[in-house]
Design a protein around this motif. Structure first.
Motif, PDB file in Angstrom:
ATOM      1  N   THR A  32      54.617  48.562  30.014  1.00  0.00           N
ATOM      2  CA  THR A  32      53.304  48.255  29.940  1.00  0.00           C
ATOM      3  C   THR A  32      52.655  48.173  31.532  1.00  0.00           C
ATOM      4  OG1 THR A  32      53.255  47.333  28.085  1.00  0.00           O
ATOM      5  CG2 THR A  32      51.187  46.832  29.286  1.00  0.00           C
ATOM      6  N   LEU A  33      51.690  49.032  31.966  1.00  0.00           N
ATOM      7  CA  LEU A  33      51.310  49.087  33.139  1.00  0.00           C
ATOM      8  C   LEU A  33      49.761  48.439  33.431  1.00  0.00           C
ATOM      9  CD1 LEU A  33      51.483  50.242  36.010  1.00  0.00           C
ATOM     10  CD2 LEU A  33      50.772  52.410  35.142  1.00  0.00           C
ATOM     11  N   VAL A  34      49.809  47.596  34.383  1.00  0.00           N
ATOM     12  CA  VAL A  34      48.584  46.998  34.919  1.00  0.00           C
ATOM     13  C   VAL A  34      48.214  48.203  35.953  1.00  0.00           C
ATOM     14  CG1 VAL A  34      47.100  45.281  35.874  1.00  0.00           C
ATOM     15  CG2 VAL A  34      48.585  44.769  33.986  1.00  0.00           C
ATOM     16  N   LEU A  35      47.329  48.912  35.937  1.00  0.00           N
ATOM     17  CA  LEU A  35      46.796  49.514  37.179  1.00  0.00           C
ATOM     18  C   LEU A  35      45.386  49.416  37.557  1.00  0.00           C
ATOM     19  CD1 LEU A  35      47.577  52.678  38.042  1.00  0.00           C
ATOM     20  CD2 LEU A  35      45.914  53.632  36.604  1.00  0.00           C
ATOM     21  N   TYR A  36      45.397  48.714  38.817  1.00  0.00           N
ATOM     22  CA  TYR A  36      44.263  48.459  39.262  1.00  0.00           C
ATOM     23  C   TYR A  36      43.464  49.255  40.434  1.00  0.00           C
ATOM     24  CZ  TYR A  36      45.999  45.937  43.397  1.00  0.00           C
ATOM     25  OH  TYR A  36      46.495  45.604  44.574  1.00  0.00           O
ATOM     26  N   VAL A  37      42.394  49.571  40.643  1.00  0.00           N
ATOM     27  CA  VAL A  37      41.867  50.526  41.270  1.00  0.00           C
ATOM     28  C   VAL A  37      40.793  49.486  42.356  1.00  0.00           C
ATOM     29  CG1 VAL A  37      40.126  52.472  41.577  1.00  0.00           C
ATOM     30  CG2 VAL A  37      41.939  52.307  39.733  1.00  0.00           C
ATOM     31  N   TYR A  38      41.055  49.787  43.718  1.00  0.00           N
ATOM     32  CA  TYR A  38      40.256  49.177  44.498  1.00  0.00           C
ATOM     33  C   TYR A  38      39.946  50.225  45.716  1.00  0.00           C
ATOM     34  CZ  TYR A  38      44.733  49.474  47.250  1.00  0.00           C
ATOM     35  OH  TYR A  38      45.583  49.966  47.773  1.00  0.00           O
ATOM     36  N   PRO A  39      38.755  49.823  46.263  1.00  0.00           N
ATOM     37  CA  PRO A  39      37.850  50.889  47.258  1.00  0.00           C
ATOM     38  C   PRO A  39      38.806  51.123  48.474  1.00  0.00           C
ATOM     39  CG  PRO A  39      36.251  49.388  46.082  1.00  0.00           C
ATOM     40  CD  PRO A  39      37.812  48.664  45.754  1.00  0.00           C
ATOM     41  N   ALA A  40      39.071  50.152  49.075  1.00  0.00           N
ATOM     42  CA  ALA A  40      39.838  50.310  50.537  1.00  0.00           C
ATOM     43  C   ALA A  40      40.584  49.173  50.833  1.00  0.00           C
ATOM     44  CB  ALA A  40      38.535  50.576  51.491  1.00  0.00           C
ATOM     45  N   ALA A  41      41.664  49.492  51.203  1.00  0.00           N
ATOM     46  CA  ALA A  41      42.925  48.777  51.842  1.00  0.00           C
ATOM     47  C   ALA A  41      42.223  47.975  53.228  1.00  0.00           C
ATOM     48  CB  ALA A  41      44.306  49.407  52.082  1.00  0.00           C
ATOM     49  N   MET A  42      42.820  46.706  53.215  1.00  0.00           N
ATOM     50  CA  MET A  42      42.548  45.876  54.246  1.00  0.00           C
ATOM     51  C   MET A  42      41.173  45.566  54.496  1.00  0.00           C
ATOM     52  SD  MET A  42      45.440  47.117  57.152  1.00  0.00           S
ATOM     53  CE  MET A  42      45.615  48.866  56.719  1.00  0.00           C
ATOM     54  N   THR A  43      40.447  45.479  53.336  1.00  0.00           N
ATOM     55  CA  THR A  43      38.792  44.986  53.425  1.00  0.00           C
ATOM     56  C   THR A  43      38.966  43.623  52.773  1.00  0.00           C
ATOM     57  OG1 THR A  43      38.324  46.248  51.329  1.00  0.00           O
ATOM     58  CG2 THR A  43      37.739  47.304  53.534  1.00  0.00           C
ATOM     59  N   PRO A  44      38.078  42.809  53.005  1.00  0.00           N
ATOM     60  CA  PRO A  44      38.061  41.365  52.502  1.00  0.00           C
ATOM     61  C   PRO A  44      38.384  41.422  51.004  1.00  0.00           C
ATOM     62  CG  PRO A  44      36.622  41.762  54.025  1.00  0.00           C
ATOM     63  CD  PRO A  44      36.750  42.862  53.946  1.00  0.00           C
ATOM     64  N   GLY A  45      37.695  41.801  50.181  1.00  0.00           N
ATOM     65  CA  GLY A  45      37.667  41.877  48.711  1.00  0.00           C
ATOM     66  C   GLY A  45      39.146  42.699  48.155  1.00  0.00           C
ATOM     67  N   CYS A  46      39.228  43.457  48.604  1.00  0.00           N
ATOM     68  CA  CYS A  46      40.521  44.330  48.007  1.00  0.00           C
ATOM     69  C   CYS A  46      41.788  43.645  48.683  1.00  0.00           C
ATOM     70  CB  CYS A  46      40.711  45.620  48.974  1.00  0.00           C
ATOM     71  SG  CYS A  46      39.048  46.760  48.133  1.00  0.00           S
ATOM     72  N   THR A  47      41.703  42.693  49.750  1.00  0.00           N
ATOM     73  CA  THR A  47      42.766  41.941  49.879  1.00  0.00           C
ATOM     74  C   THR A  47      43.070  40.858  49.188  1.00  0.00           C
ATOM     75  OG1 THR A  47      42.519  42.752  52.419  1.00  0.00           O
ATOM     76  CG2 THR A  47      43.730  40.522  52.087  1.00  0.00           C
ATOM     77  N   THR A  48      41.708  40.379  48.829  1.00  0.00           N
ATOM     78  CA  THR A  48      41.794  39.182  48.237  1.00  0.00           C
ATOM     79  C   THR A  48      42.255  39.469  46.494  1.00  0.00           C
ATOM     80  OG1 THR A  48      39.846  38.115  48.847  1.00  0.00           O
ATOM     81  CG2 THR A  48      40.419  37.558  46.388  1.00  0.00           C
ATOM     82  N   GLN A  49      41.985  40.500  46.135  1.00  0.00           N
ATOM     83  CA  GLN A  49      42.528  40.976  44.734  1.00  0.00           C
ATOM     84  C   GLN A  49      43.889  41.489  44.935  1.00  0.00           C
ATOM     85  OE1 GLN A  49      40.820  44.705  43.300  1.00  0.00           O
ATOM     86  NE2 GLN A  49      41.209  44.226  41.231  1.00  0.00           N
ATOM     87  N   ALA A  50      44.363  42.278  45.872  1.00  0.00           N
ATOM     88  CA  ALA A  50      45.706  42.545  46.138  1.00  0.00           C
ATOM     89  C   ALA A  50      46.813  41.117  46.305  1.00  0.00           C
ATOM     90  CB  ALA A  50      46.201  43.324  47.288  1.00  0.00           C
ATOM     91  N   CYS A  51      46.065  40.196  46.979  1.00  0.00           N
ATOM     92  CA  CYS A  51      46.958  38.952  47.152  1.00  0.00           C
ATOM     93  C   CYS A  51      46.862  38.163  46.000  1.00  0.00           C
ATOM     94  CB  CYS A  51      46.641  38.095  48.256  1.00  0.00           C
ATOM     95  SG  CYS A  51      46.575  39.032  49.812  1.00  0.00           S
ATOM     96  N   ASP A  52      46.198  38.358  45.091  1.00  0.00           N
ATOM     97  CA  ASP A  52      46.074  37.479  43.632  1.00  0.00           C
ATOM     98  C   ASP A  52      47.033  38.311  42.821  1.00  0.00           C
ATOM     99  OD1 ASP A  52      44.982  35.471  42.003  1.00  0.00           O
ATOM    100  OD2 ASP A  52      43.112  36.606  41.646  1.00  0.00           O
ATOM    101  N   PHE A  53      47.092  39.411  42.796  1.00  0.00           N
ATOM    102  CA  PHE A  53      48.193  40.211  42.047  1.00  0.00           C
ATOM    103  C   PHE A  53      49.704  40.029  42.689  1.00  0.00           C
ATOM    104  CE2 PHE A  53      44.999  43.212  40.066  1.00  0.00           C
ATOM    105  CZ  PHE A  53      45.278  43.025  38.648  1.00  0.00           C
ATOM    106  N   ARG A  54      49.472  39.843  43.808  1.00  0.00           N
ATOM    107  CA  ARG A  54      51.132  39.636  44.716  1.00  0.00           C
ATOM    108  C   ARG A  54      51.227  38.161  43.947  1.00  0.00           C
ATOM    109  NH1 ARG A  54      49.725  37.974  50.336  1.00  0.00           N
ATOM    110  NH2 ARG A  54      49.340  35.966  49.195  1.00  0.00           N
ATOM    111  N   ASP A  55      50.362  37.184  44.133  1.00  0.00           N
ATOM    112  CA  ASP A  55      51.021  35.817  43.822  1.00  0.00           C
ATOM    113  C   ASP A  55      51.279  35.740  42.454  1.00  0.00           C
ATOM    114  OD1 ASP A  55      50.240  35.371  46.846  1.00  0.00           O
ATOM    115  OD2 ASP A  55      48.331  34.385  46.081  1.00  0.00           O
ATOM    116  N   ASN A  56      50.855  36.473  41.471  1.00  0.00           N
ATOM    117  CA  ASN A  56      50.977  36.353  40.081  1.00  0.00           C
ATOM    118  C   ASN A  56      52.129  37.640  39.429  1.00  0.00           C
ATOM    119  OD1 ASN A  56      49.250  33.933  39.260  1.00  0.00           O
ATOM    120  ND2 ASN A  56      48.029  35.236  40.411  1.00  0.00           N
TER     121      ASN A  56
END
Length: 158
Positions: A32-56
């Protein structure tokens, strides 16, 4: 722009990862795949989201979910982002925006009160047979991982 709905077969794709390797939806058959789409790497919101996925990510993995992020960024930028934030899951590049469009994650959206064309922050859960279980659009970067985990019945650490 059509959006995906639960029960639909997920459109197939092959994209390039941060290391320049091709990765396809079919590579995740049987998982089962969780595929998340984000607008741009290294922007504040996208970093927050990526790190949240990283931490979990370990919790999702333990529950049988693979996590993958997709943006229109070039692979080299994704590699810098993954290294800088110690992201343990693949980041895929869709510079052509073909996959993003097929998933309804690229199109007209509101940005500061104006209609613009762009990436729509979205998350898809695709089952072992390639069928969409969850399709969420216009998600918020902060708190989205916890909301998704709750929807999937996954307990995240406090």
């Amino acid at each position: 722009m059509s959006r995906l709905e639960p029960g639909q077969t997920a459109p197939a794709w092959t994209l390039t990862d941060a290391e320049g390797h091709e990765v396809s939806l079919s590579d995740f058959a049987g998982r089962t795949l969780v595929l998340y789409v984000y607008p741009a790497a290294m922007t504040p919101g996208c970093t927050t989201q990526a790190c949240d996925f990283r931490d979990n990510e370990a919790v999702f993995a333990r529950e049988g979910y693979a996590v993958v992020g997709v943006s229109p960024d070039a692979p080299a930028k994704l590699a810098r982002f993954a290294e800088k934030e110690s992201l343990p899951f693949p980041l895929l590049s869709d510079e052509s925006k073909e996959m993003l469009t097929a998933y309804g994650a690229y199109g007209e959206k509101m940005n500061y009160g104006k209609k613009v064309m762009g990436v729509i922050r979205s998350t898809f859960v695709i089952d072992e047979q390639g069928v969409v279980e969850v399709a969420k659009y216009n998600v918020r970067a902060k708190g989205h991982v916890a909301s998704l985990a709750k929807q999937l019945g996954i307990d995240l650490p406090a």
